[in-house]
Write a protein that holds these residues in place. Structure first.
Motif, PDB file in Angstrom:
ATOM      1  N   ILE A  31    -112.659 -94.328  24.520  1.00 34.75           N
ATOM      2  CA  ILE A  31    -112.181 -95.505  25.263  1.00 34.75           C
ATOM      3  C   ILE A  31    -113.183 -96.658  25.170  1.00 34.75           C
ATOM      4  CG2 ILE A  31    -111.471 -96.398  27.522  1.00 34.75           C
ATOM      5  CD1 ILE A  31    -110.481 -93.540  28.192  1.00 34.75           C
ATOM      6  N   GLY A 103    -100.197 -91.583  28.640  1.00 36.02           N
ATOM      7  CA  GLY A 103     -99.399 -90.988  29.722  1.00 36.02           C
ATOM      8  C   GLY A 103     -98.878 -92.064  30.641  1.00 36.02           C
ATOM      9  N   ASN A 130    -104.796 -90.642  23.505  1.00 38.24           N
ATOM     10  CA  ASN A 130    -105.665 -89.478  23.294  1.00 38.24           C
ATOM     11  C   ASN A 130    -104.847 -88.190  23.372  1.00 38.24           C
ATOM     12  OD1 ASN A 130    -105.198 -89.452  26.015  1.00 38.24           O
ATOM     13  ND2 ASN A 130    -107.266 -90.066  26.585  1.00 38.24           N
TER      14      ASN A 130
END
Ligand SMILES: Cc1ncc(C[n+]2csc(CCOP(=O)(O)OP(=O)(O)O)c2C)c(N)n1
Ligand code: SF4
Ligand SMILES: [Mg+2]
Lengths: 289, 382
Positions: A31, A103, A130
């Motif tokens: 990230i 997500g 990810n």
């Protein structure tokens, strides 16, 4: 060997809330890399930084909003896009960037994603994919490849994942690109292009989560992921988004897949309302207060 | 020529009056999703927002609508959404975000009978406790209850003023009967309408602390795009707006969020009284039920019963002090409401045993028959 000097300034310090460092991300996490690339791409875009706002949802990636020294909003899980829609439409002068996880954007926020893309609201979405829910400890996401392990697919995932570029393209995004955390220069170029593109743009950044995803899928370090990306990525600009599915241990097709022109929400709104209220009344965007 | 602000006397229903109230209050962003009996608000806003230079958007659901009005609020717009029970349930998540980020906006809930899809077109007042506690965690809220089309107009303006002043989503808890009731609505000229707009920072960006409370416990609010470079989050945060994951910060923040309502409650709480000076029985009601109650109280007076009326205009924060004082001199409170007894529990708690509380519950689908309320008054007076 010289020792690492922890007092060195980071080149991006001016754009980070340094009073919040150390950040929460794990060693080897991608990230931070994507964040730095984003900032570089943003600076290259030449956009007026006072008008750039960052909106994140919830997740490890969602924490990005708290580290960037711009007007930044850390919202609720999945709701970054509708929040961003409100910001943009209430003040069209803003350049709105949604920076969030796979997500957040495609599971709980999936409905918002397709509608924001359909409307072609002028904003840029940067998705750190990810393949998992990092923040909550590595559960299956709607991006987890078939047979990959997660804490909620302990025997291997048996749910077909989304192909993010295909979903974005089919929903109406005008710019769609995918890179991995290894492709820093190309990712940066795509981010700059996406930021300067009028309409709904999406950049997917495939990124290591060694701590939870990697540990369960034989890539326990960030370096393992990066090697994998380097060895298995195939650059294929203009690839048909239908053909860029990601399979466990398979090749990753990266590149710029979509770059088209389509009138934005505000363009069409101005056109339609202009018929009743006159072009002058609706053309001024931000002045419509 | 596009109509800007309407002024004059109109024959309109409560939903339309609510939309006009929003426009008078300066609302220039509306996001919503169709649902009976609140749809007319969205439809009116779709027509009116472009006329006044505002933005209307129909979102994909109520979760998105609520999120969008928070975003618009941070862009500097006065913003609103309107819904009914099923949509109100979906909004709870981001109402909590609005509380935590302290984003001014207005949410109108035109209550219909639930739970679930219930009676989509028929009246109820079953969301009163959801209004108070519906989002998770501990917080205070402001909720108003209109009982006429005129009040739909006026209280929508008041809801905007309170939201701007105290920086939180303010809930207008209407009901189907009031929203669909068509009656005379008087709209004053704009210059006669008192409006409040959020306090802006008076320090340069480097010195700005987004959550440093003022004397009224409300922080000054910067908006996006003006160079303040602020951060805001739904996480527990300090005065900088930065997340701090400790019990101490939680204690400090949540206490302030609750106390900013508590210390300003005299400014927030409104109610109307009739005949309470000598009353032995006080009917405490709100929304459409207050109208029917008023009729029952007048009938009781004609029968020689010393009945009075306490109509709640602000329901949350609850007028605890007023109930306590009345409880010392009255025999009983009668509480008609279209639910199984939500506000009656509050009245009972505040009365603290000093006076009896007699709930008059009604499950919804219709309003009370005045005789039901009258019977309860008669029993209470005995
Ligand atoms: C409504 C709601 N449900 C669940 C959660 C718990 N939760 C927090 S982050 C997260 C998943 C984040 O995954 P992703 O968006 O991929 O971000 P990552 O952590 O992988 O960067 C979940 C399920 C939540 N915060 N809110
Ligand atoms: S859990 Fe995964 S995604 Fe989250 S910070 Fe750690 S490595 Fe990064
Ligand atoms: Mg993820």
């Amino acid at each position: 060997m010289s020792r690492i000097n922890l007092n060195h300034k980071h080149p991006m310090d001016a754009y980070l809330r340094t009073d919040r460092i150390p950040h929460i991300w794990c060693p080897g996490c991608g990230i931070g890399t994507v964040l730095e690339v984003f900032l570089t791409g943003l600076l290259k875009s030449g956009l007026a930084l006072d008008k750039v706002v960052i909106v994140s949802g919830i997740g490890c990636t969602g924490r990005v909003a708290g580290y960037i020294k711009l007007d930044s909003f850390h919202t609720t899980h999945g709701r970054a896009l509708p929040f961003a829609t409100g910001l943009k439409l209430a003040n069209p002068e803003l350049k709105v960037v949604v920076f969030s996880g796979d997500g957040d954007l495609f599971s709980i926020g999936g409905n918002h994603f397709i509608h924001a893309a359909r409307r072609n609201v002028d904003m840029t979405v940067l998705c750190v994919n990810n393949f998992t829910y990092g923040m909550t400890g590595g559960q299956a996401a709607p991006t987890t490849p078939l047979t990959a392990r997660s804490t909620t697919s302990p025997y291997g995932n048996y749910e077909q994942p989304f192909n993010i570029p295909y979903l974005a393209a089919a929903s109406g995004a005008v710019y769609v690109a995918r890179w991995t955390a290894v492709h820093v220069r190309r990712l940066e170029t795509s981010i700059t292009e996406a930021l300067l593109k009028k309409g709904f743009s999406l950049v997917e950044a495939i990124s290591p989560c060694p701590t939870v995803y990697g540990r369960m899928n034989r890539q326990p370090t960030g370096l393992d992921h990066m090697k994998y990306y380097r060895e298995n990525s195939i650059i294929k600009h203009d690839a048909d988004p239908r053909e860029v599915d990601i399979e466990q241990n398979g090749k990753i097709i990266v590149g710029k897949f979509v770059d088209i022109e389509r009138p934005t929400f505000s363009d069409i709104q101005a056109q339609v309302l202009g018929k009743t209220f006159g072009a002058e009344a609706v053309a001024t965007g931000a002045k419509r207060k | 020529m596009a109509r800007k602000h309407l002024t004059g006397e109109f024959f309109m229903n409560g939903d339309i009056a609510c939309a006009e109230g929003a426009i008078s209050a300066g609302c220039r962003f509306f996001a919503g999703y169709p649902i009976t009996p609140a749809t007319e608000i969205a439809e009116r806003m779709a027509e009116r927002m472009p006329e006044v230079g505002g933005t209307f958007i129909q979102m994909e659901d109520e979760i998105a609508s609520m999120a969008a009005i928070l975003g618009a609020s941070w862009a500097g717009a006065k913003s609103m959404t309107a819904t009914s029970g099923p949509g109100f349930s979906l909004m709870m998540e981001n109402i909590g975000l609005g509380i935590m980020m302290e984003a001014p906006c207005v949410v109108t809930d035109v209550q219909r009978a639930g739970p679930s899809t219930g009676l989509p077109t028929l009246v109820a007042q079953g969301d009163m406790m959801q209004a108070r506690w519906g989002s998770h965690g501990c917080y205070s809220i402001i909720a108003l209850s209109p009982s006429s089309a005129q009040e739909m107009y006026e209280l929508t303006i008041r809801a905007f003023n309170l939201s701007e002043k105290y920086r939180l989503p303010v809930l207008l808890m209407a009901d189907e009967a009031v929203a669909h009731m068509t009656e005379k609505v008087t709209i004053p000229p704009p210059e006669e309408i008192e409006l409040y707009t959020r306090r802006k920072p008076d320090v340069p960006p480097q010195k700005y602390l987004p959550y440093l409370p003022g004397a009224d416990l409300v922080p000054a609010m910067a908006i996006a795009g003006e160079g303040y470079g602020f951060h805001t989050t739904g996480l527990t945060h300090d005065e900088k707006g930065y997340p701090v994951m400790t019990a101490e910060e939680q204690e400090k923040l949540i206490r302030r969020l609750v106390e900013k309502i508590e210390v300003n409650k005299d400014d927030i709480i409104e109610y109307e009284e009739q005949g309470t000076e000598d009353a032995e029985v006080v009917v405490c009601s709100y929304g459409v039920s207050a109208r029917i109650s008023k009729f029952a109280v007048e009938r009781a007076r004609q029968e020689g019963i010393k009945a009075g009326m306490l109509k709640l205009v602000t329901v949350w924060p609850f007028p605890e002090g007023r109930i306590k004082r009345l409880a010392k001199k009255v025999k009983a409170f009668v509480v008609p409401e279209i639910n199984c007894g939500q506000i009656s529990l509050e009245v009972e708690r505040c009365a603290g045993g000093a006076a009896k509380t007699i709930p008059v519950p009604h499950m919804g689908g219709s309003v009370h028959h005045p005789d039901t309320i009258l019977d309860a008054i008669r029993k209470a007076a005995r």
